[in-house]
Design a protein around this motif. Sequence first.
Motif, PDB file in Angstrom:
ATOM      1  N   TYR A  87      74.563 -25.482  -7.855  1.00 60.42           N
ATOM      2  CA  TYR A  87      73.861 -26.838  -7.279  1.00 60.42           C
ATOM      3  C   TYR A  87      72.681 -27.099  -6.288  1.00 60.42           C
ATOM      4  CZ  TYR A  87      78.325 -28.579  -9.479  1.00 60.42           C
ATOM      5  OH  TYR A  87      79.225 -28.123 -10.632  1.00 60.42           O
ATOM      6  N   GLY A  88      71.875 -25.618  -5.794  1.00 63.39           N
ATOM      7  CA  GLY A  88      71.547 -25.648  -5.273  1.00 63.39           C
ATOM      8  C   GLY A  88      69.839 -26.918  -5.234  1.00 63.39           C
ATOM      9  N   GLY A  89      69.297 -26.996  -6.181  1.00 65.75           N
ATOM     10  CA  GLY A  89      68.648 -27.828  -6.602  1.00 65.75           C
ATOM     11  C   GLY A  89      68.827 -29.215  -7.011  1.00 65.75           C
ATOM     12  N   ARG A  90      70.193 -29.980  -6.623  1.00 64.77           N
ATOM     13  CA  ARG A  90      70.495 -30.866  -7.367  1.00 64.77           C
ATOM     14  C   ARG A  90      70.870 -31.731  -5.775  1.00 64.77           C
ATOM     15  NH1 ARG A  90      73.443 -33.721 -11.806  1.00 64.77           N
ATOM     16  NH2 ARG A  90      73.239 -32.084 -12.386  1.00 64.77           N
ATOM     17  N   GLN A  91      70.955 -33.009  -5.882  1.00 64.03           N
ATOM     18  CA  GLN A  91      70.851 -33.636  -4.566  1.00 64.03           C
ATOM     19  C   GLN A  91      72.290 -34.524  -4.236  1.00 64.03           C
ATOM     20  OE1 GLN A  91      68.456 -34.254  -1.492  1.00 64.03           O
ATOM     21  NE2 GLN A  91      67.639 -31.898  -2.902  1.00 64.03           N
ATOM     22  N   GLY A  92      72.722 -34.240  -5.660  1.00 61.55           N
ATOM     23  CA  GLY A  92      74.103 -35.417  -5.806  1.00 61.55           C
ATOM     24  C   GLY A  92      74.486 -35.786  -6.926  1.00 61.55           C
ATOM     25  N   GLY A  93      75.923 -36.012  -7.556  1.00 61.45           N
ATOM     26  CA  GLY A  93      76.085 -36.003  -8.777  1.00 61.45           C
ATOM     27  C   GLY A  93      76.710 -34.813  -8.965  1.00 61.45           C
ATOM     28  N   TYR A  94      77.872 -33.760  -8.235  1.00 60.43           N
ATOM     29  CA  TYR A  94      78.531 -32.538  -8.790  1.00 60.43           C
ATOM     30  C   TYR A  94      79.298 -32.995  -9.790  1.00 60.43           C
ATOM     31  CZ  TYR A  94      75.946 -31.717  -4.550  1.00 60.43           C
ATOM     32  OH  TYR A  94      74.640 -31.870  -3.858  1.00 60.43           O
ATOM     33  N   THR A  95      79.418 -34.854 -10.549  1.00 64.44           N
ATOM     34  CA  THR A  95      81.001 -34.388 -11.106  1.00 64.44           C
ATOM     35  C   THR A  95      80.530 -35.846 -12.325  1.00 64.44           C
ATOM     36  OG1 THR A  95      81.849 -36.556 -10.094  1.00 64.44           O
ATOM     37  CG2 THR A  95      82.760 -34.006  -9.419  1.00 64.44           C
ATOM     38  N   ARG A  96      81.188 -35.379 -13.491  1.00 66.68           N
ATOM     39  CA  ARG A  96      81.162 -36.236 -14.254  1.00 66.68           C
ATOM     40  C   ARG A  96      82.429 -36.741 -14.631  1.00 66.68           C
ATOM     41  NH1 ARG A  96      78.711 -33.179 -18.491  1.00 66.68           N
ATOM     42  NH2 ARG A  96      76.904 -33.316 -17.416  1.00 66.68           N
ATOM     43  N   ILE A  97      82.467 -38.853 -15.436  1.00 61.65           N
ATOM     44  CA  ILE A  97      83.691 -39.192 -15.113  1.00 61.65           C
ATOM     45  C   ILE A  97      83.742 -38.971 -17.318  1.00 61.65           C
ATOM     46  CG2 ILE A  97      85.053 -40.677 -15.695  1.00 61.65           C
ATOM     47  CD1 ILE A  97      84.873 -40.289 -12.706  1.00 61.65           C
ATOM     48  N   LEU A  98      84.000 -38.806 -17.850  1.00 67.87           N
ATOM     49  CA  LEU A  98      84.105 -39.199 -19.495  1.00 67.87           C
ATOM     50  C   LEU A  98      85.778 -39.826 -20.096  1.00 67.87           C
ATOM     51  CD1 LEU A  98      82.893 -35.614 -20.358  1.00 67.87           C
ATOM     52  CD2 LEU A  98      81.437 -37.812 -20.422  1.00 67.87           C
ATOM     53  N   ARG A  99      85.342 -40.906 -20.387  1.00 70.26           N
ATOM     54  CA  ARG A  99      86.293 -42.483 -20.843  1.00 70.26           C
ATOM     55  C   ARG A  99      86.948 -40.998 -21.868  1.00 70.26           C
ATOM     56  NH1 ARG A  99      86.561 -48.116 -21.946  1.00 70.26           N
ATOM     57  NH2 ARG A  99      89.194 -47.606 -22.242  1.00 70.26           N
ATOM     58  N   THR A 100      88.411 -41.319 -22.030  1.00 69.18           N
ATOM     59  CA  THR A 100      88.897 -40.966 -23.274  1.00 69.18           C
ATOM     60  C   THR A 100      90.169 -42.084 -23.646  1.00 69.18           C
ATOM     61  OG1 THR A 100      90.654 -39.798 -21.984  1.00 69.18           O
ATOM     62  CG2 THR A 100      88.489 -37.982 -23.114  1.00 69.18           C
ATOM     63  N   VAL A 101      90.333 -41.719 -25.437  1.00 77.62           N
ATOM     64  CA  VAL A 101      91.520 -42.717 -24.935  1.00 77.62           C
ATOM     65  C   VAL A 101      93.054 -43.189 -24.228  1.00 77.62           C
ATOM     66  CG1 VAL A 101      91.750 -41.678 -27.783  1.00 77.62           C
ATOM     67  CG2 VAL A 101      93.139 -40.536 -26.169  1.00 77.62           C
ATOM     68  N   SER A 102      93.051 -44.070 -24.885  1.00 79.65           N
ATOM     69  CA  SER A 102      94.559 -44.617 -23.468  1.00 79.65           C
ATOM     70  C   SER A 102      95.878 -43.483 -23.868  1.00 79.65           C
ATOM     71  CB  SER A 102      94.662 -45.776 -23.467  1.00 79.65           C
ATOM     72  OG  SER A 102      94.007 -46.622 -23.722  1.00 79.65           O
ATOM     73  N   ARG A 103      96.426 -43.478 -23.174  1.00 81.33           N
ATOM     74  CA  ARG A 103      97.908 -42.373 -23.007  1.00 81.33           C
ATOM     75  C   ARG A 103      99.412 -43.758 -23.876  1.00 81.33           C
ATOM     76  NH1 ARG A 103      99.716 -40.456 -16.596  1.00 81.33           N
ATOM     77  NH2 ARG A 103      99.761 -42.752 -16.801  1.00 81.33           N
ATOM     78  N   ARG A 104      99.589 -42.700 -24.639  1.00 81.33           N
ATOM     79  CA  ARG A 104     100.446 -43.118 -25.565  1.00 81.33           C
ATOM     80  C   ARG A 104     101.686 -44.008 -24.927  1.00 81.33           C
ATOM     81  NH1 ARG A 104     104.242 -40.918 -28.938  1.00 81.33           N
ATOM     82  NH2 ARG A 104     104.682 -42.422 -30.790  1.00 81.33           N
ATOM     83  N   GLY A 105     101.839 -43.479 -23.832  1.00 84.08           N
ATOM     84  CA  GLY A 105     102.729 -44.157 -23.261  1.00 84.08           C
ATOM     85  C   GLY A 105     103.478 -45.461 -22.487  1.00 84.08           C
ATOM     86  N   ASP A 106     101.836 -45.651 -21.567  1.00 85.83           N
ATOM     87  CA  ASP A 106     101.622 -46.346 -20.962  1.00 85.83           C
ATOM     88  C   ASP A 106     101.233 -47.678 -20.973  1.00 85.83           C
ATOM     89  OD1 ASP A 106     100.606 -45.000 -19.573  1.00 85.83           O
ATOM     90  OD2 ASP A 106     101.129 -45.849 -17.810  1.00 85.83           O
ATOM     91  N   ASN A 107     100.259 -46.884 -21.907  1.00 90.72           N
ATOM     92  CA  ASN A 107      98.606 -47.196 -22.488  1.00 90.72           C
ATOM     93  C   ASN A 107      97.526 -47.678 -21.019  1.00 90.72           C
ATOM     94  OD1 ASN A 107      96.780 -48.371 -24.948  1.00 90.72           O
ATOM     95  ND2 ASN A 107      97.330 -50.301 -23.832  1.00 90.72           N
ATOM     96  N   ALA A 108      97.769 -46.365 -19.902  1.00 92.84           N
ATOM     97  CA  ALA A 108      96.607 -45.952 -19.502  1.00 92.84           C
ATOM     98  C   ALA A 108      94.914 -45.853 -20.069  1.00 92.84           C
ATOM     99  CB  ALA A 108      97.191 -45.874 -18.163  1.00 92.84           C
ATOM    100  N   GLN A 109      94.189 -46.417 -19.096  1.00 92.52           N
ATOM    101  CA  GLN A 109      93.148 -45.215 -19.273  1.00 92.52           C
ATOM    102  C   GLN A 109      93.132 -43.874 -19.339  1.00 92.52           C
ATOM    103  OE1 GLN A 109      90.212 -48.762 -17.806  1.00 92.52           O
ATOM    104  NE2 GLN A 109      90.755 -49.729 -19.811  1.00 92.52           N
ATOM    105  N   MET A 110      92.979 -43.308 -19.937  1.00 88.26           N
ATOM    106  CA  MET A 110      92.500 -42.440 -19.421  1.00 88.26           C
ATOM    107  C   MET A 110      91.020 -41.552 -18.849  1.00 88.26           C
ATOM    108  SD  MET A 110      95.940 -40.940 -18.996  1.00 88.26           S
ATOM    109  CE  MET A 110      95.360 -39.479 -18.772  1.00 88.26           C
ATOM    110  N   ALA A 111      90.301 -40.467 -18.629  1.00 80.54           N
ATOM    111  CA  ALA A 111      89.271 -39.984 -18.249  1.00 80.54           C
ATOM    112  C   ALA A 111      89.423 -38.505 -18.252  1.00 80.54           C
ATOM    113  CB  ALA A 111      88.764 -40.660 -17.501  1.00 80.54           C
ATOM    114  N   ILE A 112      88.652 -37.748 -18.204  1.00 82.01           N
ATOM    115  CA  ILE A 112      88.290 -36.729 -17.986  1.00 82.01           C
ATOM    116  C   ILE A 112      87.110 -36.497 -17.204  1.00 82.01           C
ATOM    117  CG2 ILE A 112      87.435 -34.226 -18.597  1.00 82.01           C
ATOM    118  CD1 ILE A 112      88.357 -34.616 -21.948  1.00 82.01           C
TER     119      ILE A 112
END
Length: 116
Positions: A87-112
Amino acid sequence: MRHRCRVPQLSLPADQRKALMRALTTELIRNGRITTTKARAKAIRSEAEKMIALAKDGSLAARRQAIGYLYDKQLVHALFEQVGDRYGGRQGGYTRILRTVSRRGDNAQMAIIELV
């Protein structure tokens, strides 16, 4: 009044919430990618960014702050050694959130959430 209260509560008491944030941040840095709920992913994004910013600083005080927050001391040492190349040349934004399918049991929104 909830003015300036920007901490995501996650329906947990403060001690459990802090322990959850520390555990998820430690696992994210260890594995590089974890699957969790969307709310938790958004909450740990800032903590993971702070840990990487501390590692980019590289000072002894920053190392001690990271050791005090993360659960694995060896992981902190590995993070401080590798972060300059990654990350030497990067000024921020070190993470990425990808949305996935909802959880089967309680329909919670899941993400990676992953390190870029």
